[in-house]
Design a protein around this motif. Structure first.
Motif, PDB file in Angstrom:
ATOM      1  N   ARG B  34       0.861  -1.193   0.000  1.00 26.57           N
ATOM      2  CA  ARG B  34       0.000   0.000   0.000  1.00 26.57           C
ATOM      3  C   ARG B  34       0.890   1.234   0.000  1.00 26.57           C
ATOM      4  O   ARG B  34       1.950   1.247   0.620  1.00 26.57           O
ATOM      5  CB  ARG B  34      -0.878   0.021   1.260  1.00 26.57           C
ATOM      6  N   ARG B  99      -7.860   4.966  -4.837  1.00 26.31           N
ATOM      7  CA  ARG B  99      -8.888   4.503  -3.902  1.00 26.31           C
ATOM      8  C   ARG B  99      -8.399   3.398  -2.979  1.00 26.31           C
ATOM      9  O   ARG B  99      -8.702   3.376  -1.801  1.00 26.31           O
ATOM     10  CB  ARG B  99     -10.109   3.984  -4.676  1.00 26.31           C
ATOM     11  N   GLU B 100      -7.655   2.453  -3.572  1.00 30.33           N
ATOM     12  CA  GLU B 100      -7.264   1.306  -2.742  1.00 30.33           C
ATOM     13  C   GLU B 100      -5.820   1.398  -2.263  1.00 30.33           C
ATOM     14  O   GLU B 100      -5.322   0.478  -1.620  1.00 30.33           O
ATOM     15  CB  GLU B 100      -7.498   0.009  -3.519  1.00 30.33           C
ATOM     16  N   LYS B 102      -3.115   0.936  -3.727  1.00 29.97           N
ATOM     17  CA  LYS B 102      -2.230  -0.136  -4.176  1.00 29.97           C
ATOM     18  C   LYS B 102      -1.096   0.476  -4.990  1.00 29.97           C
ATOM     19  O   LYS B 102      -1.311   1.453  -5.708  1.00 29.97           O
ATOM     20  CB  LYS B 102      -2.999  -1.126  -5.059  1.00 29.97           C
TER      21      LYS B 102
END
Lengths: 88, 575
Positions: B34, B99-100, B102
């Motif tokens: 992340r 958003r995530e 990643k």
């Protein structure tokens, strides 16, 4: 916004080569261009989207254009489809 | 305990026992972590840059394909170019990064994975093979995202049996081959480059094995490619049962040739049997006492090994090493023959070669259009020529003019080398491969410019009969057109004193070999796997009897009648 029903006349449907021709042509226009098939709407400037649709020969789709050059785009793309993408 | 067996299709024969080295398709190790909000922009930019570079590379690939293949194949690259920069895909990756949280590699992998599985679901019969292979594109972008240039190459620490979905020729060659005991893949083909290389290196190889994942958990297996079986859950008794066969295979693998190759027929007529080779490592273990020389050294394999065209020094070292291990025996180096399939291997692309359209491109014609490549190679060959008996052979000759141009280039290089005081052999021979239909009309003028002819029967069959490589060529060997063409070459050769050799699969076929001998061939070059049987056949031949077949063969009007003449003779010969 403009829309028109088009029919895929190619022997093998909207596979890689016709899809490539379609996306290349669609990308020439500023307008947003969509294709709707079996209730699924995809961005016609995305080859991956078009391929995922897996349009079979003889199928009918809705071509939707929206933007400054929507009429020209609609005409040009319809012509391309009618001419079997100039491939056959 | 009962042994579990899996079946597959033999690509390369042999039996081995060893540990499994399993790796996922392409061995894409995806770093997943992340990222922080502050890194979003930089991460997205990094991704866009990888896309840009990939697109640029594909543009180059497209130019190459368009120049040397055709519009049809260029369209496949067009599709890949659209896919690599697909706006919806790019949007999804950006979204996922933001958003995530990643990292780009992870997000890109996930997005592409989703497209791949959606495409897989939609594949109806007519769509199969008509969609873009996303794997290639994915590999390319991830490669640029990671900057880890070795991620594609599996790191093997001990000799193992490789199990993988499919293997690229680059991947195979990069694996130090003494680490690879055997190969097992889900997808592959007999004539795939991996297949050819496996046979060249005598690595047992089974393809079309289903559920290869099952092998992931096996510590040791027996790969019996001879019987197209893989034995899993084995115990010491099983290994014991196989010991003899495994040892025999190992012996064959190391000492490729154990008997002296025949140099004359039964009735004492001299007959040359040379060897085809393509790798330095393949030539080194050969005992020059037992063989007569290399009739075809495929230099383009050096490019496959390096995944690029090697520079002059690398080529020089390779040629020198081959010549040194052959002592004074002749080694015929065929200059780079980049046909369609070889180009694709170099680019590490997988384009389906189902079309039978014959490509005009390749051979010496291509090299003369790219004189830098040819000049570098000829310089390396001339420099190496002092270390043995080197000869140079030009592939796919179409016109006499090509010989003139090559000779001119050779003259210039000789002058250059003399000026630089670099030694080279003054007597290096130059030969032409006869494998196109157009050159058959120029044999007379050609014969004045060459020292030898070598008939490449595979391509000659393609040119004269026009069927694709995918079709079983064996039947084409017996075509009257082939025999007439070869007879014509022999006649011209005899008239002007230019020796004629046959290299190509035809010479390995026992019946075709009799036919070739009947019409006057006394020199062939064959692959290592066929050498022993060809040698035995030659040693048992009575040319006075076989020559009587020449008339009926040259009068025959169909492949079937030639075939029956040859098989009937062979049967009489045996009984």
């Amino acid at each position: 916004m403009q829309s028109r029903e088009i029919q895929i006349l190619n022997k093998h449907g909207l596979h890689t080569r016709p899809a490539t021709a379609f996306v290349t042509e669609a990308s020439k226009y500023k307008s947003e261009i969509m294709l709707e098939y079996n209730g699924v709407k995809v961005n016609a400037k995305s080859i991956l989207g078009l391929l995922v649709l897996a349009v079979e020969p003889g199928s009918k789709l809705m071509l939707i254009t929206d933007g400054p050059d929507e009429e020209e785009a609609l005409e040009a793309l319809h012509k391309l489809v009618k001419n079997k993408f100039n491939l056959e | 305990m009962t042994v579990k067996k899996k079946k597959g299709i033999q690509i390369s024969r042999g039996v081995v026992h060893g540990p499994v080295f399993y790796f996922e398709k392409g061995q894409l190790s995806i770093p997943r972590h992340r990222i922080k909000e502050a890194e979003f922009d930089a991460e997205v930019d990094r991704f866009l840059e990888a896309v840009r570079i990939s697109k640029e590379e594909l543009t180059q690939v497209r130019d190459l394909v368009l120049d040397h293949l055709d519009e049809d194949h260029a369209r496949i690259i067009d599709a890949q170019m659209l896919a690599v920069q697909d706006e919806e895909m790019v949007k999804s990756v950006k979204d996922m990064v933001i958003r995530e949280k990643k990292n780009a590699s992870w997000a890109y992998f996930d997005v592409m994975d989703r497209y791949e599985s959606m495409l897989l679901q939609t594949l109806s019969d007519f769509f199969q093979d008509r969609t873009v292979d996303l794997h290639d594109i994915k590999k390319r972008v991830l490669y640029h995202l990671q900057g880890d240039k070795s991620s594609d190459i599996p790191k093997i620490t001990k000799p193992s049996i490789i199990v993988t979905e499919k293997i690229s020729p680059g991947g195979l060659i990069n694996i130090k081959h003494n680490m690879v005991l055997g190969l097992i893949t889900k997808e592959g083909g007999y004539n795939s480059h991996a297949g050819i290389l496996a046979r060249a290196f005598r690595i047992p190889y089974l393809s079309d094995v289903i559920d290869i994942e099952e092998l992931n958990n096996c510590s040791e297996i027996i790969l019996d490619a001879d019987n197209e079986e893989i034995l899993i859950d084995i115990d010491s008794d099983d290994v014991h049962r196989y010991t003899k066969r495994i040892r025999n295979f190992q012996k064959q693998r190391i000492q490729i040739i154990t008997d002296k190759v025949a140099s004359a027929t039964k009735n004492g007529e001299p007959f040359h049997i040379y060897l085809n080779a393509g790798f330095v490592d393949e030539v080194k273990p050969l005992n020059p006492e037992l063989i007569q020389g290399i009739g075809l050294f495929r230099t383009e394999y050096l490019c496959i090994a390096e995944n690029k065209i090697p520079d002059e020094e690398t080529q020089f070292q390779a040629y020198k090493s081959v010549l040194q291990s052959m002592g004074n025996l002749p080694v015929i180096f065929r200059v780079f023959d980049f046909g369609r399939d070889k180009l694709l291997a170099l680019l590490d692309m997988e384009i389906i070669q189902e079309d039978h359209v014959f490509d005009e491109w390749g051979g010496i014609g291509f090299l003369l259009e790219n004189p830098d490549i040819l000049k570098t190679q000829l310089r390396a060959l001339l420099r190496a020529s002092v270390y043995g008996n080197a000869k140079i052979m030009l592939p796919l000759v179409m016109f006499t003019e090509e010989l003139r141009q090559t000779n001119k280039m050779l003259d210039n290089i000789r002058k250059e080398l003399s000026r630089e005081s670099i030694p080279f052999s003054q007597t290096i021979e130059l030969g032409a491969m006869i494998e196109t239909s157009s050159v058959l009309d120029e044999l007379d003028s050609l014969s004045n410019l060459v020292d030898f002819f070598s008939i490449g029967t595979n391509d000659l069959a393609l040119y004269l009969i026009g069927s694709g490589r995918a079709v079983d060529l064996t039947k084409n060997y017996y075509h009257p057109k082939i025999f007439h063409a070869i007879k014509k070459v022999i006649q011209v050769g005899q008239r002007v004193g230019v020796p004629v050799n046959v290299c190509g699969e035809m010479a390995s076929d026992p019946y075709a070999l009799i036919g070739l001998t009947a019409i006057g061939i006394r020199s062939v070059s064959v692959g290592t796997s066929a050498l022993e049987s060809v040698s035995k056949h030659v040693a048992s031949m009575d040319t006075t009897q076989i020559e009587k077949l020449a008339d009926p063969i040259l009068k025959a009007d169909s492949p079937a009648s030639i075939y029956s003449i040859l098989t009937q003779y062979q049967q009489k010969d045996i009984t």
